[in-house]
Every structure is written in structure tokens, then in C-alpha cells.
Enzyme design. Structure first.
Site, PDB file in Angstrom:
ATOM      1  N   CYS A  56       0.845  -1.202   0.000  1.00 34.27           N
ATOM      2  CA  CYS A  56       0.000   0.000   0.000  1.00 34.27           C
ATOM      3  C   CYS A  56       0.885   1.259   0.000  1.00 34.27           C
ATOM      4  O   CYS A  56       1.846   1.344   0.760  1.00 34.27           O
ATOM      5  CB  CYS A  56      -0.911  -0.012   1.218  1.00 34.27           C
ATOM      6  SG  CYS A  56      -2.009   1.415   1.255  1.00 34.27           S
ATOM      7  N   CYS A  60       0.364   4.911   6.913  1.00 37.77           N
ATOM      8  CA  CYS A  60      -0.247   4.736   8.239  1.00 37.77           C
ATOM      9  C   CYS A  60       0.784   4.064   9.169  1.00 37.77           C
ATOM     10  O   CYS A  60       1.230   2.940   8.892  1.00 37.77           O
ATOM     11  CB  CYS A  60      -1.501   3.892   8.130  1.00 37.77           C
ATOM     12  SG  CYS A  60      -2.631   4.499   6.846  1.00 37.77           S
ATOM     13  N   CYS A  63       0.670   0.338  10.284  1.00 38.90           N
ATOM     14  CA  CYS A  63       0.216  -0.696   9.353  1.00 38.90           C
ATOM     15  C   CYS A  63       1.359  -1.485   8.705  1.00 38.90           C
ATOM     16  O   CYS A  63       2.209  -0.914   8.012  1.00 38.90           O
ATOM     17  CB  CYS A  63      -0.641  -0.060   8.270  1.00 38.90           C
ATOM     18  SG  CYS A  63      -1.284  -1.317   7.129  1.00 38.90           S
ATOM     19  N   CYS A 100     -16.251  -9.462   5.786  1.00 41.09           N
ATOM     20  CA  CYS A 100     -15.608  -8.201   5.417  1.00 41.09           C
ATOM     21  C   CYS A 100     -14.402  -8.482   4.533  1.00 41.09           C
ATOM     22  O   CYS A 100     -13.613  -9.372   4.831  1.00 41.09           O
ATOM     23  CB  CYS A 100     -15.128  -7.462   6.664  1.00 41.09           C
ATOM     24  SG  CYS A 100     -16.406  -7.292   7.893  1.00 41.09           S
ATOM     25  N   CYS A 131     -19.257  -6.510   3.736  1.00 41.62           N
ATOM     26  CA  CYS A 131     -18.564  -5.294   4.166  1.00 41.62           C
ATOM     27  C   CYS A 131     -17.262  -5.221   3.368  1.00 41.62           C
ATOM     28  O   CYS A 131     -16.689  -6.255   3.026  1.00 41.62           O
ATOM     29  CB  CYS A 131     -18.272  -5.379   5.667  1.00 41.62           C
ATOM     30  SG  CYS A 131     -17.294  -3.999   6.280  1.00 41.62           S
ATOM     31  N   CYS A 191     -19.159   1.710   8.765  1.00 45.06           N
ATOM     32  CA  CYS A 191     -18.380   1.091   9.835  1.00 45.06           C
ATOM     33  C   CYS A 191     -17.171   1.998  10.033  1.00 45.06           C
ATOM     34  O   CYS A 191     -16.363   2.154   9.121  1.00 45.06           O
ATOM     35  CB  CYS A 191     -17.959  -0.307   9.387  1.00 45.06           C
ATOM     36  SG  CYS A 191     -16.766  -1.088  10.491  1.00 45.06           S
ATOM     37  N   ARG A 263     -17.467  -2.734  18.164  1.00 41.42           N
ATOM     38  CA  ARG A 263     -16.731  -3.962  17.845  1.00 41.42           C
ATOM     39  C   ARG A 263     -15.341  -3.984  18.465  1.00 41.42           C
ATOM     40  O   ARG A 263     -14.566  -3.042  18.319  1.00 41.42           O
ATOM     41  CB  ARG A 263     -16.609  -4.121  16.330  1.00 41.42           C
ATOM     42  CG  ARG A 263     -15.768  -5.343  15.947  1.00 41.42           C
ATOM     43  CD  ARG A 263     -15.785  -5.624  14.469  1.00 41.42           C
ATOM     44  NE  ARG A 263     -17.134  -5.678  13.988  1.00 41.42           N
ATOM     45  CZ  ARG A 263     -17.579  -4.994  12.932  1.00 41.42           C
ATOM     46  NH1 ARG A 263     -16.766  -4.241  12.258  1.00 41.42           N
ATOM     47  NH2 ARG A 263     -18.822  -5.084  12.572  1.00 41.42           N
TER      48      ARG A 263
HETATM   49  S1  SF4 Z   1      -4.077   1.082   6.953  1.00 42.22           S
HETATM   50 FE1  SF4 Z   1      -2.456   0.050   5.751  1.00 42.22          FE
HETATM   51  S2  SF4 Z   1      -3.543  -0.775   3.984  1.00 42.22           S
HETATM   52 FE2  SF4 Z   1      -4.899   0.784   4.891  1.00 42.22          FE
HETATM   53  S3  SF4 Z   1      -4.398   2.689   3.841  1.00 42.22           S
HETATM   54 FE3  SF4 Z   1      -3.062   2.630   5.656  1.00 42.22          FE
HETATM   55  S4  SF4 Z   1      -1.147   1.675   4.934  1.00 42.22           S
HETATM   56 FE4  SF4 Z   1      -2.732   1.232   3.395  1.00 42.22          FE
END
Ligand code: SF4
Length: 317
Positions: A56, A60, A63, A100, A131, A191, A263
Site C-alpha cells: 500500500c 499509516c 500498518c 468483510c 462489508c 463502519c 466492535r
Molecule cells: S491502513 Fe495500511 S492498507 Fe490501509 S491505507 Fe493505511 S497503509 Fe494502506
């Protein structure tokens, strides 16, 4: 599902005061509201499948799927339809009511969205609620997902507006709110929740729940995640949060969003059963079941079933 008379104008002071209550008082209030709105012995069970893992472009900080961090999660292609449907059948057989599908994208390309729409149609045909969590959407993409039969779209606010920029720099809080607006306008249930234990203050937790509780319509599902610290991410060494602070966050979410499903999401694997029991007492009434949450571990189904039996809880139908 929503009662228009529910408050949507919570002041931060009110939430601060709730967080500051003696724990027994906070739990009593949360449990009382929970009983007014739900069967306290029923827990909704969802299963989460990563249909497109890793690689990705977003940053984040929590993540493992971000391509910006070296976490050992390989970038994979979108799963084929028949493999997704096989997983959905297995989830249904294990008692899941909702399936999901998560993809590690900043936002879906239109070609990928068509493939996900076919998955939504297939999962729906199995009698499961659907979801998806695919990143930012345009209004047109939200409309397509609705036509395909999508019941819920997950898009978390993650934290307070003030703390958000410490965690993500590649898209803004307003971007997130915009996607939530498109999803709501398309007629898809929302959600939306966040993560605690990322080094935020209690005031940030107050800010996050206040923002959620003041959305024009409360999210139908509010996932509250405890950070799973993954080596290689910037939060891999974040200090652990007091689990009772997690319980308080669940309770305040229940009180301020009385009709939402609250949740217990990521982080249950490292939580004691006693803390999970307190979360149910605080008004949590939904869990993710299955050995994995996208890429991080989750309690095995048998352990969940045993815990639910010991607590006298049953799957919500
Ligand atoms: S949480 Fe992870 S998968 Fe989702 S947008 Fe952020 S970096 Fe990408």
C-alpha cells in the site's frame, strides 16, 4: 436503525467527564444503555479476509501493509473470485453473519472495483452481510458498491483530528470524512472507528469518540482497535496502553452511540479474557473471528467459542 433524537452534539467536556468516572460507575452506565438497546448476551460475529495484501502506498504508522515500511508482508495481487467465495463459505459455516473484505489500496482503480463488486454479489448470494474496506472512494464508486449489494463500508478515522497527522501524512482527516459522506449518501451502512494505544493522550481518545458520536448519523458499526505493535512499523515499539483505558474507550463509545454495534477489533489476541469480558460489560457487542485480521494474529475460532460459552454469550442472528 438510528433514532433521530439521539444526541449528535456531544461536547468534549461531556466525554472527558465520562472517561474520568470511577470505572464501576462508567461500566454501570454503559451496561444500562447497552441493555436498553441490545440483547446483552448476543454478540455479532464478523470475519475479515484480506483480498489484496501489502504494497500500500499510504504511510499509516501502525500498518504492516504499507510499502513504506519493511515488515516482511509481501505485496500480493487481488484474490480471484472463487477463492474469496470459498473463504466466505467457510466463514458462514463457522457462524459468521458478516463477511468483510479488505484491500490495501489508497483508493481502488475502477477495474479493481468491478472485481470487488463481483465478490460482493457472490458473498451476498451466500446469505452473508457484506462489508468492504478499500481506502478512499469517489461518490461514483460508492454508488457502484451499493448497486452490487454492499451492506457496510469500513473507513476508520483512526484517532482525534489533532493526533491524526502524527500517524498518517499521505491523506487528511477531511479526506476520510469525505469518503464517509459518499458512503452514507450512497445508502451503505458505515463502519467507522479507530485505534487506541498509538501514543495518543486520553484527550485524543476523547476527541476521536467525540468526532464519531457527532457524525450526522452514528456509524452502524464502531470498531475500537488496540494497536497491534508490528516490528518494522514506526509504532513497533510504542509503549503498551493500560487495558482498562481500552475498556473505558469502549464504554464511552457505547454511551455516546447507543444503537451502534461496538466492535472489539484488532488487538484481542494480546488481551486477557478478563479484559475482553470487561469490554463486553462495557457494551461491546461485536467481534472479528478467525485466525487472522488482515495480516496480524487474532484468537482462533475455537478459543473464541470457548470464551463466549464461558461468558454465556451467543452469536447474534
Ligand atoms: S491502513 Fe495500511 S492498507 Fe490501509 S491505507 Fe493505511 S497503509 Fe494502506
Amino acid at each position: 436503525m438510528q433514532n433521530v433524537s439521539e444526541p449528535h452534539d456531544w461536547a468534549r467536556e461531556e466525554l472527558r467527564a465520562l472517561f474520568d468516572l470511577p470505572l464501576s460507575e462508567l461500566l454501570f452506565r454503559a451496561q444500562s444503555i447497552h441493555r436498553e438497546n441490545f440483547d446483552p448476551a448476543a454478540v455479532q460475529i464478523s470475519t475479515l479476509l484480506s483480498i489484496k495484501t501489502g504494497g500500500c502506498p499510504e504511510d499509516c504508522a501502525y500498518c504492516p501493509q504499507s510499502a513504506q515500511y519493511d515488515t516482511g508482508v509481501p505485496a500480493e495481487k487481488l484474490m480471484p473470485l472463487d477463492a474469496v467465495l470459498a473463504e466466505a463459505r467457510a466463514a458462514r459455516a463457522a457462524g459468521a453473519g458478516r463477511f468483510c473484505m479488505g484491500a490495501a489500496w489508497r483508493s481502488p482503480k475502477d477495474r479493481d472495483l468491478d472485481a470487488v463488486c463481483a465478490m460482493v454479489e457472490g458473498v451476498k448470494a451466500l446469505g452473508l452481510e457484506t462489508c468492504a474496506t478499500l481506502g478512499m472512494l469517489t461518490a461514483a464508486q460508492a454508488g457502484k458498491l451499493k448497486v452490487a449489494g454492499l451492506d457496510y463500508y469500513n473507513h476508520n478515522l483512526d484517532s482525534s483530528p489533532e493526533f491524526y497527522g502524527e500517524i498518517i501524512t499521505t491523506r487528511t482527516y477531511d479526506d476520510r470524512l469525505q469518503t464517509l459522506e459518499y458512503v452514507r449518501a450512497a445508502g451503505i451502512h458505515v463502519c467507522c472507528g479507530g485505534i487506541v494505544g498509538m501514543g495518543e493522550t486520553r484527550e485524543d481518545r476523547v476527541g476521536m469518540i467525540t468526532t464519531l458520536a457527532n457524525l450526522p448519523v452514528h456509524p452502524e458499526s464502531v470498531p475500537i482497535n488496540m494497536l497491534v505493535r508490528v516490528a518494522g512499523t514506526p509504532l513497533g515499539d510504542a509503549p503498551a496502553l493500560d487495558p482498562l483505558e481500552f475498556v473505558r474507550t469502549v464504554a464511552v463509545a457505547r454511551i455516546t452511540m447507543p444503537k451502534s454495534m461496538v466492535r472489539l477489533s484488532a488487538g484481542r489476541e494480546s488481551m486477557s479474557e478478563e479484559v475482553q469480558a470487561l469490554c463486553f460489560l462495557a457494551g461491546a457487542n461485536s467481534i472479528f473471528c478467525g485466525p487472522k485480521l488482515l495480516t496480524t494474529p487474532n484468537p482462533e475460532r475455537d478459543r473464541d467459542r470457548e470464551l463466549m460459552d464461558r461468558l454465556g454469550l451467543s452469536p447474534m442472528r
